[in-house]
Design a protein around this motif. Sequence first.
Motif, short mmCIF file in Angstrom:
data_model
loop_
_atom_site.label_atom_id
_atom_site.label_comp_id
_atom_site.label_asym_id
_atom_site.label_seq_id
_atom_site.Cartn_x
_atom_site.Cartn_y
_atom_site.Cartn_z
N ALA A 179 0.87 -1.21 0.20
CA ALA A 179 -0.08 -0.04 -0.07
C ALA A 179 1.03 1.31 -0.07
CB ALA A 179 -0.78 -0.13 1.18
N GLY A 180 0.54 2.21 -0.69
CA GLY A 180 1.06 3.54 -0.74
C GLY A 180 -0.09 4.51 -0.38
N GLN A 181 0.58 5.64 -0.29
CA GLN A 181 -0.49 6.94 0.00
C GLN A 181 -1.79 6.97 -0.77
OE1 GLN A 181 1.23 10.92 -0.04
NE2 GLN A 181 -0.28 11.71 0.81
N TYR A 182 -1.64 6.78 -2.11
CA TYR A 182 -2.97 6.83 -3.02
C TYR A 182 -3.18 5.42 -3.27
CZ TYR A 182 -1.96 11.92 -2.96
OH TYR A 182 -1.68 12.91 -2.64
N GLU A 183 -2.59 4.14 -2.87
CA GLU A 183 -3.06 3.12 -3.17
C GLU A 183 -3.60 2.08 -2.32
OE1 GLU A 183 -1.28 0.51 -6.73
OE2 GLU A 183 0.21 0.56 -5.29
N ALA A 184 -4.68 1.37 -2.21
CA ALA A 184 -4.88 0.71 -1.01
C ALA A 184 -4.37 -0.62 -1.39
CB ALA A 184 -6.63 0.05 -1.19
N ALA A 185 -4.29 -1.41 -0.08
CA ALA A 185 -3.18 -2.78 0.27
C ALA A 185 -4.07 -4.01 -0.83
CB ALA A 185 -3.30 -3.27 1.45
N TYR A 186 -5.32 -3.82 -0.94
CA TYR A 186 -6.04 -5.02 -1.45
C TYR A 186 -6.93 -4.80 -2.70
CZ TYR A 186 -5.02 -6.63 3.06
OH TYR A 186 -4.31 -7.04 4.07
N VAL A 187 -6.75 -5.59 -3.71
CA VAL A 187 -7.92 -5.49 -4.76
C VAL A 187 -8.98 -6.54 -4.51
CG1 VAL A 187 -8.32 -5.69 -7.45
CG2 VAL A 187 -6.15 -4.79 -6.36
N ALA A 188 -10.15 -5.99 -4.64
CA ALA A 188 -11.36 -7.16 -4.04
C ALA A 188 -12.50 -7.18 -5.21
CB ALA A 188 -11.63 -6.76 -2.77
N GLU A 189 -13.25 -7.89 -4.91
CA GLU A 189 -14.55 -8.09 -5.58
C GLU A 189 -15.51 -8.59 -4.91
OE1 GLU A 189 -13.83 -10.25 -9.08
OE2 GLU A 189 -13.20 -12.00 -8.02
N LEU A 190 -16.83 -8.30 -5.07
CA LEU A 190 -17.88 -8.95 -4.64
C LEU A 190 -18.32 -10.27 -5.16
CD1 LEU A 190 -20.41 -5.83 -4.04
CD2 LEU A 190 -18.99 -7.14 -2.08
N VAL A 191 -18.55 -11.29 -4.29
CA VAL A 191 -18.89 -12.65 -4.92
C VAL A 191 -20.29 -12.44 -5.10
CG1 VAL A 191 -18.95 -15.00 -4.21
CG2 VAL A 191 -17.17 -13.92 -3.53
N PRO A 192 -20.82 -12.70 -6.29
CA PRO A 192 -22.26 -12.77 -6.79
C PRO A 192 -23.08 -13.37 -5.66
CG PRO A 192 -20.81 -13.03 -8.53
CD PRO A 192 -19.79 -13.42 -7.48
N SER A 193 -24.20 -12.94 -5.67
CA SER A 193 -25.21 -13.49 -4.80
C SER A 193 -26.52 -13.07 -5.30
CB SER A 193 -25.14 -12.98 -3.19
OG SER A 193 -25.35 -11.74 -3.07
N GLY A 194 -27.59 -13.24 -4.40
CA GLY A 194 -28.96 -13.20 -4.97
C GLY A 194 -29.35 -11.76 -4.93
N ALA A 195 -28.93 -11.03 -4.18
CA ALA A 195 -29.18 -9.43 -3.91
C ALA A 195 -27.75 -8.85 -4.27
CB ALA A 195 -29.75 -9.10 -2.94
N ALA A 196 -28.11 -7.72 -4.93
CA ALA A 196 -26.74 -6.78 -5.23
C ALA A 196 -26.23 -6.11 -3.83
CB ALA A 196 -27.04 -5.80 -6.18
N ALA A 197 -25.08 -6.19 -3.44
CA ALA A 197 -24.71 -5.49 -2.24
C ALA A 197 -24.75 -3.96 -2.34
CB ALA A 197 -23.38 -6.00 -1.53
N ALA A 198 -25.41 -3.30 -1.27
CA ALA A 198 -25.11 -1.94 -1.30
C ALA A 198 -23.90 -1.52 -0.36
CB ALA A 198 -26.38 -1.31 -0.72
N GLY A 199 -23.01 -0.61 -1.05
CA GLY A 199 -21.74 -0.25 -0.32
C GLY A 199 -21.89 0.77 0.53
N PRO A 200 -21.02 0.90 1.63
CA PRO A 200 -19.80 0.01 1.69
C PRO A 200 -20.05 -1.22 2.45
CG PRO A 200 -19.95 1.76 3.59
CD PRO A 200 -20.99 1.89 2.50
N VAL A 201 -19.31 -2.47 2.19
CA VAL A 201 -19.15 -3.42 2.61
C VAL A 201 -18.15 -3.67 3.60
CG1 VAL A 201 -18.99 -6.19 2.46
CG2 VAL A 201 -20.17 -4.38 0.73
N LEU A 202 -18.63 -4.04 4.93
CA LEU A 202 -17.53 -4.22 5.93
C LEU A 202 -17.07 -5.68 5.98
CD1 LEU A 202 -16.20 -3.48 8.75
CD2 LEU A 202 -18.13 -4.00 9.82
N PHE A 203 -15.99 -6.06 5.76
CA PHE A 203 -15.69 -7.65 6.00
C PHE A 203 -14.76 -8.03 6.91
CE2 PHE A 203 -12.84 -5.67 2.60
CZ PHE A 203 -11.64 -6.17 3.24
N TRP A 204 -14.69 -9.23 7.15
CA TRP A 204 -13.52 -9.76 8.24
C TRP A 204 -13.15 -10.93 8.07
CZ3 TRP A 204 -18.83 -9.15 8.43
CH2 TRP A 204 -19.65 -10.30 8.83
#
Length: 274
Positions: A89-114
């Motif tokens: 990660a840098g000042q203008y770059e996040a540490a991870y590239v992510a995507e939502l796993v498709p499910s029945g309903a489209a997720a409304a961001g932001p998504v808290l994950f753990w």
Amino acid sequence: MKFRRLLLTALLPLAACAPGARAGVLGVYDPDSFVEGDAERFAGCHDGRGFVAGDCARLADTLAAGEELPGVDSAGRPARVRLSRVRAAGQYEAAYVAELVPSGAAAAGPVLFWRPGPPLHALASAPVSLDSAATALLRAEALRLYATAEQQRAPGDRAEAMELGTPLVLGVEGESSLVVQWPAQLAYGTGRDRRASLFFVYDPVQRQVVRGLFGHPEWGPVDPSLVRAVQPVTFFRLGADPAVYFLAREAGPWEHIGFGIYEMSSGRAVLGVP
């Protein structure tokens, strides 16, 4: 394309770690706030009894590319996030590239994950009405916070007045404190800047303001302890920890945008910008 301005850092809400406990780590994924696909892990962890910082690296595993992690979206619905890439990660770059796993309903961001350790329980919030005395108290505190923030600016930059909108007051079952999000606009002659807001934690039992902040996304340079916009998104508990926490959007001096995790009873930021 939107981008994040500042990496999230941890405060020091120290708690003793249970021997041999596996801590849970938390992150946030929101294409509307970060560069599309970016996600960030909060620099802290939770051992089931409270948030920890100093021993977090030893207690918590590093998130790895290819992992699918449970999450909850801003509507309180279950979601899953897949980490497709990990990078420095840098000042203008996040540490991870992510995507939502498709499910029945489209997720409304932001998504808290753990990363599962202590289980995370999403909590429903509901609007609450304030009586006239509580409203008057919060209004007076809003004007005081605004006046303090204006003193940090050059005289030529100051607004003529702040006009308050209609407050949104939220409560969570089992928690006596309330959180208040109060939109406001600043008057400059006939023009209006509608980006101002106030955030409060209010204790209706003691009838006192526990925490208050004036917020604006371009109010700097100034100490972020004086000016920071806080918008609660998702309320939750972790493990056996009785405290209620919430994920919040943040905006502050120097056009900072990001997220923080707050304790509801005190309004204290436990992970995020101090």
